[in-house]
Design a protein around this motif. Sequence first.
Motif, PDB file in Angstrom:
ATOM      1  N   ILE A  94       0.830  -1.203   0.000  1.00 24.48           N
ATOM      2  CA  ILE A  94       0.000   0.000   0.000  1.00 24.48           C
ATOM      3  C   ILE A  94       0.866   1.256   0.000  1.00 24.48           C
ATOM      4  O   ILE A  94       0.641   2.190  -0.779  1.00 24.48           O
ATOM      5  CB  ILE A  94      -0.942  -0.007   1.221  1.00 24.48           C
ATOM      6  CG1 ILE A  94      -2.059  -1.028   1.007  1.00 24.48           C
ATOM      7  CG2 ILE A  94      -1.526   1.384   1.481  1.00 24.48           C
ATOM      8  CD1 ILE A  94      -2.941  -1.235   2.222  1.00 24.48           C
ATOM      9  N   ILE A  95       1.871   1.276   0.867  1.00 16.78           N
ATOM     10  CA  ILE A  95       2.712   2.470   0.977  1.00 16.78           C
ATOM     11  C   ILE A  95       3.463   2.727  -0.327  1.00 16.78           C
ATOM     12  O   ILE A  95       3.438   3.838  -0.871  1.00 16.78           O
ATOM     13  CB  ILE A  95       3.709   2.328   2.142  1.00 16.78           C
ATOM     14  CG1 ILE A  95       2.962   2.283   3.478  1.00 16.78           C
ATOM     15  CG2 ILE A  95       4.709   3.489   2.139  1.00 16.78           C
ATOM     16  CD1 ILE A  95       3.835   1.900   4.654  1.00 16.78           C
ATOM     17  N   THR A  96       4.139   1.702  -0.824  1.00 23.94           N
ATOM     18  CA  THR A  96       4.966   1.910  -2.018  1.00 23.94           C
ATOM     19  C   THR A  96       4.117   2.226  -3.247  1.00 23.94           C
ATOM     20  O   THR A  96       4.443   3.130  -4.021  1.00 23.94           O
ATOM     21  CB  THR A  96       5.845   0.678  -2.293  1.00 23.94           C
ATOM     22  OG1 THR A  96       5.022  -0.494  -2.419  1.00 23.94           O
ATOM     23  CG2 THR A  96       6.835   0.457  -1.163  1.00 23.94           C
ATOM     24  N   ASP A 148     -14.955  -4.830   6.719  1.00 20.64           N
ATOM     25  CA  ASP A 148     -14.745  -6.099   6.020  1.00 20.64           C
ATOM     26  C   ASP A 148     -13.312  -6.607   6.153  1.00 20.64           C
ATOM     27  O   ASP A 148     -12.946  -7.619   5.560  1.00 20.64           O
ATOM     28  CB  ASP A 148     -15.112  -5.965   4.538  1.00 20.64           C
ATOM     29  CG  ASP A 148     -14.269  -4.918   3.809  1.00 20.64           C
ATOM     30  OD1 ASP A 148     -13.344  -4.343   4.430  1.00 20.64           O
ATOM     31  OD2 ASP A 148     -14.534  -4.673   2.610  1.00 20.64           O
ATOM     32  N   GLY A 149     -12.486  -5.895   6.934  1.00 21.32           N
ATOM     33  CA  GLY A 149     -11.111  -6.324   7.157  1.00 21.32           C
ATOM     34  C   GLY A 149     -10.105  -5.780   6.169  1.00 21.32           C
ATOM     35  O   GLY A 149      -8.898  -6.021   6.313  1.00 21.32           O
ATOM     36  N   GLN A 150     -10.559  -5.032   5.167  1.00 17.54           N
ATOM     37  CA  GLN A 150      -9.634  -4.480   4.179  1.00 17.54           C
ATOM     38  C   GLN A 150      -8.735  -3.425   4.813  1.00 17.54           C
ATOM     39  O   GLN A 150      -9.209  -2.519   5.495  1.00 17.54           O
ATOM     40  CB  GLN A 150     -10.396  -3.849   3.011  1.00 17.54           C
ATOM     41  CG  GLN A 150      -9.476  -3.258   1.936  1.00 17.54           C
ATOM     42  CD  GLN A 150     -10.225  -2.465   0.881  1.00 17.54           C
ATOM     43  OE1 GLN A 150     -11.390  -2.095   1.074  1.00 17.54           O
ATOM     44  NE2 GLN A 150      -9.579  -2.202  -0.239  1.00 17.54           N
ATOM     45  N   LEU A 151      -7.442  -3.553   4.594  1.00 20.80           N
ATOM     46  CA  LEU A 151      -6.481  -2.564   5.084  1.00 20.80           C
ATOM     47  C   LEU A 151      -6.521  -1.356   4.156  1.00 20.80           C
ATOM     48  O   LEU A 151      -6.256  -1.475   2.960  1.00 20.80           O
ATOM     49  CB  LEU A 151      -5.077  -3.162   5.114  1.00 20.80           C
ATOM     50  CG  LEU A 151      -3.958  -2.283   5.697  1.00 20.80           C
ATOM     51  CD1 LEU A 151      -4.197  -1.997   7.172  1.00 20.80           C
ATOM     52  CD2 LEU A 151      -2.598  -2.960   5.502  1.00 20.80           C
ATOM     53  N   VAL A 152      -6.876  -0.198   4.707  1.00 18.13           N
ATOM     54  CA  VAL A 152      -7.046   0.986   3.859  1.00 18.13           C
ATOM     55  C   VAL A 152      -6.073   2.110   4.182  1.00 18.13           C
ATOM     56  O   VAL A 152      -5.978   3.084   3.432  1.00 18.13           O
ATOM     57  CB  VAL A 152      -8.491   1.523   3.942  1.00 18.13           C
ATOM     58  CG1 VAL A 152      -9.470   0.530   3.340  1.00 18.13           C
ATOM     59  CG2 VAL A 152      -8.874   1.873   5.378  1.00 18.13           C
ATOM     60  N   GLY A 153      -5.345   2.003   5.293  1.00 15.27           N
ATOM     61  CA  GLY A 153      -4.419   3.078   5.632  1.00 15.27           C
ATOM     62  C   GLY A 153      -3.320   2.621   6.567  1.00 15.27           C
ATOM     63  O   GLY A 153      -3.489   1.664   7.325  1.00 15.27           O
ATOM     64  N   ALA A 209      -0.205   6.728   4.594  1.00 15.03           N
ATOM     65  CA  ALA A 209      -0.531   6.305   3.231  1.00 15.03           C
ATOM     66  C   ALA A 209      -1.912   5.678   3.207  1.00 15.03           C
ATOM     67  O   ALA A 209      -2.290   4.940   4.119  1.00 15.03           O
ATOM     68  CB  ALA A 209       0.510   5.311   2.714  1.00 15.03           C
ATOM     69  N   VAL A 210      -2.647   5.980   2.151  1.00 17.71           N
ATOM     70  CA  VAL A 210      -3.984   5.422   1.947  1.00 17.71           C
ATOM     71  C   VAL A 210      -3.918   4.412   0.812  1.00 17.71           C
ATOM     72  O   VAL A 210      -3.235   4.634  -0.197  1.00 17.71           O
ATOM     73  CB  VAL A 210      -4.994   6.534   1.606  1.00 17.71           C
ATOM     74  CG1 VAL A 210      -6.363   5.942   1.275  1.00 17.71           C
ATOM     75  CG2 VAL A 210      -5.111   7.515   2.760  1.00 17.71           C
ATOM     76  N   ASN A 211      -4.606   3.312   0.986  1.00 16.48           N
ATOM     77  CA  ASN A 211      -4.655   2.275  -0.041  1.00 16.48           C
ATOM     78  C   ASN A 211      -5.082   2.887  -1.378  1.00 16.48           C
ATOM     79  O   ASN A 211      -6.190   3.427  -1.494  1.00 16.48           O
ATOM     80  CB  ASN A 211      -5.653   1.192   0.386  1.00 16.48           C
ATOM     81  CG  ASN A 211      -5.582  -0.043  -0.485  1.00 16.48           C
ATOM     82  OD1 ASN A 211      -5.254   0.027  -1.665  1.00 16.48           O
ATOM     83  ND2 ASN A 211      -5.908  -1.192   0.090  1.00 16.48           N
ATOM     84  N   PRO A 212      -4.233   2.841  -2.395  1.00 17.35           N
ATOM     85  CA  PRO A 212      -4.569   3.475  -3.679  1.00 17.35           C
ATOM     86  C   PRO A 212      -5.708   2.794  -4.416  1.00 17.35           C
ATOM     87  O   PRO A 212      -6.236   3.343  -5.384  1.00 17.35           O
ATOM     88  CB  PRO A 212      -3.255   3.373  -4.468  1.00 17.35           C
ATOM     89  CG  PRO A 212      -2.559   2.194  -3.884  1.00 17.35           C
ATOM     90  CD  PRO A 212      -2.911   2.195  -2.427  1.00 17.35           C
ATOM     91  N   MET A 223      -7.715   9.556   4.960  1.00 21.08           N
ATOM     92  CA  MET A 223      -6.533  10.345   5.295  1.00 21.08           C
ATOM     93  C   MET A 223      -6.793  11.210   6.525  1.00 21.08           C
ATOM     94  O   MET A 223      -5.943  11.326   7.416  1.00 21.08           O
ATOM     95  CB  MET A 223      -6.130  11.222   4.107  1.00 21.08           C
ATOM     96  CG  MET A 223      -4.862  12.041   4.354  1.00 21.08           C
ATOM     97  SD  MET A 223      -3.420  11.022   4.788  1.00 21.08           S
ATOM     98  CE  MET A 223      -3.073  10.265   3.191  1.00 21.08           C
ATOM     99  N   HIS A 224      -7.975  11.799   6.593  1.00 20.65           N
ATOM    100  CA  HIS A 224      -8.318  12.600   7.768  1.00 20.65           C
ATOM    101  C   HIS A 224      -8.330  11.731   9.024  1.00 20.65           C
ATOM    102  O   HIS A 224      -7.823  12.130  10.077  1.00 20.65           O
ATOM    103  CB  HIS A 224      -9.678  13.262   7.571  1.00 20.65           C
ATOM    104  CG  HIS A 224     -10.162  14.019   8.774  1.00 20.65           C
ATOM    105  ND1 HIS A 224     -11.008  13.467   9.702  1.00 20.65           N
ATOM    106  CD2 HIS A 224      -9.894  15.277   9.208  1.00 20.65           C
ATOM    107  CE1 HIS A 224     -11.253  14.351  10.650  1.00 20.65           C
ATOM    108  NE2 HIS A 224     -10.596  15.453  10.378  1.00 20.65           N
TER     109      HIS A 224
END
Length: 298
Positions: A94-96, A148-153, A209-212, A223-224
């Motif tokens: 996610i970060i990269t 739902d368990g999705q990593l978003v940030g 970082a936010v999941n693109p 992000m907030h």
Amino acid sequence: FCALKEIGIPRGSIDQSFFDAGGSSLNALLLVAKLHRTGFNNLTVERLISAKTLRDILLHRTENERSRGLFFESNNEYHVLPLEQVSKDEALRIITKSFIEKGEIDVLVHRQCRELKDECQNEWYTLLDRRWPHYIKNGLSFGVVMNDGQLVGISLSNNIEDEAHIDLATIPRLAPLLHMIEKGENKILEQFRSSNSNIQKIMHSFLTAVNPDVESNRRVSIMHFLERHVLEIGSTNEFQAILTANAGSVTQQIAEYVLNYDYHLVLRANEYCDSSGTRVFSHALEQHTIDIGIKLLI
């Protein structure tokens, strides 16, 4: 109407939806922040974006309703996980990917060249992979997941006095960018400490970082949420101030207009010179800036 005008939306657009009137995810955040200060306490970014017309928003103002925050609905969807509970591989992906695909400053390094993008992405991965145990150990970093368990940030932070050294020689592509940020951070810290000698414990928010892969409208609220939780962690751990470098327009606006950072130093990429005096980013546009900020927590 004044708030609409300030973000570039004409008064005649009142019967259009926010996006049809020329709005964007970024100025949605700014508009809601401005309207909160004028009594629209029940308005959230999600409500603004989903309203059929701007008139609907204005007609449903509730003067006496308790303030519910900018992202009241979304806060029920996001959950914080300590970094040790986050998949490192997914977090680093996610970060990269976020920095390479969405980063407004990273583009100055890779210039949309596929080969350079791959090199930059590998360098980010190498840098963060080496520092990962440190981020877990200090307990200041975290991930954000949805229901739902999705990593978003992801947010990575350090105690500034216990920060792992970055060997720039091992990341030659990213070195100029990180050196520019480091110089700016050292400069603002020197200025800050000269007038705030009582401030000793400072947290360094190294990156968020936010999941693109998340839709753009939701990215702003994530992000907030990340940035606000960084402040909460700083306060909980009794830090006196937080230092951060914001290279994206969204995080810059959040820091200045929503979270109200107290000190700012704006770096223009096209003015940066390396140790040899070379303007490495002479091709940068005026909008390519990095905002170094410090927020007091006491």
